[in-house]
Motif scaffolding. Structure first.
Motif, PDB file in Angstrom:
ATOM      1  N   GLN A   1      44.268  23.077  21.617  1.00 26.44           N
ATOM      2  CA  GLN A   1      43.481  23.831  21.883  1.00 26.44           C
ATOM      3  C   GLN A   1      42.688  23.861  23.245  1.00 26.44           C
ATOM      4  O   GLN A   1      42.772  24.959  24.074  1.00 26.44           O
ATOM      5  N   GLY A   2      42.270  22.784  23.345  1.00 24.05           N
ATOM      6  CA  GLY A   2      41.411  22.597  24.748  1.00 24.05           C
ATOM      7  C   GLY A   2      42.429  22.548  25.962  1.00 24.05           C
ATOM      8  O   GLY A   2      42.279  23.080  27.018  1.00 24.05           O
ATOM      9  N   THR A   3      43.734  22.144  25.622  1.00 23.37           N
ATOM     10  CA  THR A   3      44.699  22.076  26.844  1.00 23.37           C
ATOM     11  C   THR A   3      44.822  23.642  27.253  1.00 23.37           C
ATOM     12  O   THR A   3      45.066  24.109  28.366  1.00 23.37           O
ATOM     13  N   ALA A   4      45.133  24.651  26.212  1.00 25.38           N
ATOM     14  CA  ALA A   4      45.674  25.930  26.149  1.00 25.38           C
ATOM     15  C   ALA A   4      44.364  26.383  26.986  1.00 25.38           C
ATOM     16  O   ALA A   4      44.593  27.328  28.042  1.00 25.38           O
ATOM     17  N   ILE A   5      43.105  26.239  26.588  1.00 23.91           N
ATOM     18  CA  ILE A   5      42.008  26.978  27.061  1.00 23.91           C
ATOM     19  C   ILE A   5      41.969  26.602  28.587  1.00 23.91           C
ATOM     20  O   ILE A   5      41.903  27.624  29.623  1.00 23.91           O
ATOM     21  N   SER A   6      42.121  25.315  28.949  1.00 23.96           N
ATOM     22  CA  SER A   6      41.861  24.952  30.409  1.00 23.96           C
ATOM     23  C   SER A   6      43.112  25.328  31.274  1.00 23.96           C
ATOM     24  O   SER A   6      42.638  26.055  32.342  1.00 23.96           O
ATOM     25  N   ILE A   7      44.212  25.297  30.845  1.00 23.42           N
ATOM     26  CA  ILE A   7      45.438  25.757  31.735  1.00 23.42           C
ATOM     27  C   ILE A   7      45.124  27.208  31.972  1.00 23.42           C
ATOM     28  O   ILE A   7      45.396  27.754  33.173  1.00 23.42           O
ATOM     29  N   THR A   8      44.939  27.969  30.868  1.00 22.06           N
ATOM     30  CA  THR A   8      44.808  29.505  31.200  1.00 22.06           C
ATOM     31  C   THR A   8      43.857  29.736  32.022  1.00 22.06           C
ATOM     32  O   THR A   8      44.084  30.607  33.120  1.00 22.06           O
ATOM     33  N   TYR A   9      42.696  29.261  32.080  1.00 15.87           N
ATOM     34  CA  TYR A   9      41.603  29.675  33.087  1.00 15.87           C
ATOM     35  C   TYR A   9      41.720  29.124  34.513  1.00 15.87           C
ATOM     36  O   TYR A   9      41.727  29.665  35.314  1.00 15.87           O
ATOM     37  N   ALA A  10      42.739  27.823  34.548  1.00 19.40           N
ATOM     38  CA  ALA A  10      42.983  27.152  35.917  1.00 19.40           C
ATOM     39  C   ALA A  10      43.844  28.155  36.581  1.00 19.40           C
ATOM     40  O   ALA A  10      44.043  28.420  37.813  1.00 19.40           O
ATOM     41  N   VAL A  11      45.129  28.821  35.762  1.00 20.54           N
ATOM     42  CA  VAL A  11      46.198  29.380  36.309  1.00 20.54           C
ATOM     43  C   VAL A  11      45.384  30.833  37.057  1.00 20.54           C
ATOM     44  O   VAL A  11      45.727  31.063  38.026  1.00 20.54           O
ATOM     45  N   VAL A  12      44.450  31.379  36.352  1.00 20.68           N
ATOM     46  CA  VAL A  12      43.814  32.526  36.702  1.00 20.68           C
ATOM     47  C   VAL A  12      43.024  32.223  37.898  1.00 20.68           C
ATOM     48  O   VAL A  12      43.251  32.882  38.845  1.00 20.68           O
ATOM     49  N   LEU A  13      42.353  31.040  38.012  1.00 17.99           N
ATOM     50  CA  LEU A  13      41.743  30.803  39.093  1.00 17.99           C
ATOM     51  C   LEU A  13      42.303  30.434  40.253  1.00 17.99           C
ATOM     52  O   LEU A  13      41.945  30.794  41.574  1.00 17.99           O
ATOM     53  N   PHE A  14      43.254  29.670  40.097  1.00 19.74           N
ATOM     54  CA  PHE A  14      44.158  29.492  41.010  1.00 19.74           C
ATOM     55  C   PHE A  14      45.150  30.479  41.874  1.00 19.74           C
ATOM     56  O   PHE A  14      45.165  30.763  42.808  1.00 19.74           O
ATOM     57  N   ALA A  15      45.320  31.590  40.791  1.00 19.23           N
ATOM     58  CA  ALA A  15      45.880  32.621  41.366  1.00 19.23           C
ATOM     59  C   ALA A  15      44.798  33.595  42.281  1.00 19.23           C
ATOM     60  O   ALA A  15      45.266  34.359  43.195  1.00 19.23           O
ATOM     61  N   LEU A  16      43.940  33.622  41.822  1.00 15.61           N
ATOM     62  CA  LEU A  16      42.862  34.414  42.533  1.00 15.61           C
ATOM     63  C   LEU A  16      42.614  33.827  44.118  1.00 15.61           C
ATOM     64  O   LEU A  16      42.383  34.460  44.818  1.00 15.61           O
ATOM     65  N   ALA A  17      42.841  32.534  44.058  1.00 19.60           N
ATOM     66  CA  ALA A  17      42.705  31.803  45.290  1.00 19.60           C
ATOM     67  C   ALA A  17      43.734  32.246  46.205  1.00 19.60           C
ATOM     68  O   ALA A  17      43.265  32.334  47.476  1.00 19.60           O
ATOM     69  N   PHE A  18      44.672  32.056  45.572  1.00 20.88           N
ATOM     70  CA  PHE A  18      46.062  32.294  46.779  1.00 20.88           C
ATOM     71  C   PHE A  18      46.117  33.800  47.139  1.00 20.88           C
ATOM     72  O   PHE A  18      46.287  33.985  48.237  1.00 20.88           O
ATOM     73  N   ARG A  19      45.814  34.590  46.147  1.00 26.37           N
ATOM     74  CA  ARG A  19      45.518  36.074  46.279  1.00 26.37           C
ATOM     75  C   ARG A  19      44.632  36.731  47.343  1.00 26.37           C
ATOM     76  O   ARG A  19      44.860  37.337  48.370  1.00 26.37           O
ATOM     77  N   GLY A  20      43.413  35.879  47.111  1.00 27.93           N
ATOM     78  CA  GLY A  20      42.408  36.476  48.094  1.00 27.93           C
ATOM     79  C   GLY A  20      42.563  35.807  49.342  1.00 27.93           C
ATOM     80  O   GLY A  20      42.319  36.519  50.468  1.00 27.93           O
ATOM     81  N   PHE A  21      43.110  34.630  49.473  1.00 28.66           N
ATOM     82  CA  PHE A  21      43.281  33.900  50.865  1.00 28.66           C
ATOM     83  C   PHE A  21      44.439  34.681  51.555  1.00 28.66           C
ATOM     84  O   PHE A  21      44.330  34.550  52.745  1.00 28.66           O
ATOM     85  N   ALA A  22      45.346  35.160  50.623  1.00 29.58           N
ATOM     86  CA  ALA A  22      46.345  35.729  51.723  1.00 29.58           C
ATOM     87  C   ALA A  22      46.050  37.078  52.268  1.00 29.58           C
ATOM     88  O   ALA A  22      46.586  37.512  53.156  1.00 29.58           O
ATOM     89  N   ARG A  23      45.031  37.636  51.827  1.00 32.46           N
ATOM     90  CA  ARG A  23      44.309  38.901  52.409  1.00 32.46           C
ATOM     91  C   ARG A  23      43.091  38.737  53.274  1.00 32.46           C
ATOM     92  O   ARG A  23      42.660  39.579  53.755  1.00 32.46           O
ATOM     93  N   LYS A  24      42.646  37.521  53.406  1.00 32.70           N
ATOM     94  CA  LYS A  24      41.581  37.064  53.874  1.00 32.70           C
ATOM     95  C   LYS A  24      41.672  37.168  55.715  1.00 32.70           C
ATOM     96  O   LYS A  24      42.721  36.685  56.270  1.00 32.70           O
ATOM     97  N   ASP A  25      40.672  37.652  56.390  1.00 30.00           N
ATOM     98  CA  ASP A  25      40.870  37.516  57.641  1.00 30.00           C
ATOM     99  C   ASP A  25      39.995  36.517  58.138  1.00 30.00           C
ATOM    100  O   ASP A  25      38.887  36.439  58.073  1.00 30.00           O
ATOM    101  N   VAL A  26      40.783  35.294  58.550  1.00 31.32           N
ATOM    102  CA  VAL A  26      40.400  34.082  58.943  1.00 31.32           C
ATOM    103  C   VAL A  26      39.773  34.035  60.392  1.00 31.32           C
ATOM    104  O   VAL A  26      40.776  34.319  61.339  1.00 31.32           O
TER     105      VAL A  26
END
Length: 290
Positions: A263-288
């Motif tokens: 259960q702990g593995t499932a919870i951690s991986i779920t949160y991590a995947v969402v956060l990593f996806a947000l990072a890639f999505r946000g950085f792709a649109r970011k004006d650096v």
């Protein structure tokens, strides 16, 4: 600006250019290994077992209190027990710091040095840049989690001898089984820390201040631990990664129980995947611009 360079690259690609070959993992790994914070963090983790040995030597061997024996009370029983105790005292906070540091001080540090836009103008595709930094950050985090128990096992064996892992509730695990279970414990702790890694990495793409990303990830992890201590939340705590961070204790039993770790593995991986996806999505649109 990097966005202009990336648009130009679409029309003018140099001969022999391969996006997948930019910023190789080896190059990024060497860069991170040479940084002072990496060496300091490694030194702190390597010194901790020696500090505990000295503490036990000064204060005497740990003993059960109130008739109850805990894992801490078996620290001096063998090298395996000493390694398990080091993981026990470190998993809740100390091991959070290298994960937040290695994953949060990645993109943000490049921005603070004003070198991020030059990396993208190289040109290094944004997804490739994040992928390289994420893999190296996670790799260094795993190395930190391996370093602590390995040094603790060596120090504990030298101080208390090589022997089976004594279980507080009774019984023992032979050295071969104990080694396998400790590998499982380290793997689970790493997976449980993926949430902190995801928070740190996502914040690193949002700010130019490395300390802000690292501190923010550590702070949010602490908030999760505080919320888990609020028993009034009842079953809602099951959705908090912190609720399962010590589920690995079930693995160091004569008959291990895996449900909590699953259960702990499932919870951690779920949160991590969402956060990593947000990072890639946000950085792709970011004006650096830094």
């Amino acid at each position: 600006m990097s966005t202009l360079a990336e648009r130009t690259e679409l029309h003018e690609t140099a001969s022999g250019y391969r996006a997948g070959r930019t910023l190789p993992l080896r190059v990024e790994l060497v860069r991170q290994l040479k940084r002072r914070r990496t060496l300091i963090m490694g030194g702190i983790l390597a010194v901790l077992p020696f500090v505990l040995v000295v503490a036990f030597a000064i204060g005497g061997e740990p003993g059960g209190r109130g008739g109850q024996i805990t894992l801490m009370d078996t620290a001096t029983a063998s090298g395996a027990n000493f390694a398990a105790v080091n993981l026990f005292v470190s998993a809740g906070f100390l091991l959070v710091i290298p994960v937040a540091l290695f994953c949060g001080d990645t993109v943000a540090s490049e921005a603070s040095w004003a070198s991020l836009r030059y990396l993208l103008a190289a040109p290094v595709p944004r997804a490739r840049l994040l992928w390289s930094k994420l893999v190296v950050g996670l790799g260094l985090s795993l190395a930190a989690m391996l370093l602590l128990p390995l040094v603790a096992l060596a120090v504990g064996t030298a101080a208390y001898g090589w022997g089976p892992l004594q279980i507080p509730t009774g019984g023992a695990l032979d050295t071969g089984t104990a080694a396998q279970r400790l590998v499982v414990v380290v793997a689970y702790i790493f997976v449980s820390q993926l949430v902190t890694a995801g928070l740190a990495f996502w914040l690193s793409t949002k700010t130019d201040a490395p300390l802000g990303a690292v501190g923010g990830a550590v702070g949010l992890t602490i908030v999760g631990n505080v919320l888990d201590a609020v028993t009034a939340l009842d079953h809602w705590r099951d959705f908090l990664p912190a609720h399962w961070q010590f589920a690995w204790a079930d693995a160091v039993q004569p008959h291990p129980e895996w449900s909590g770790m699953i259960q702990g593995t499932a919870i951690s991986i779920t949160y991590a995947v969402v956060l990593f996806a947000l990072a890639f999505r946000g950085f792709a649109r970011k004006d650096v611009v830094s």
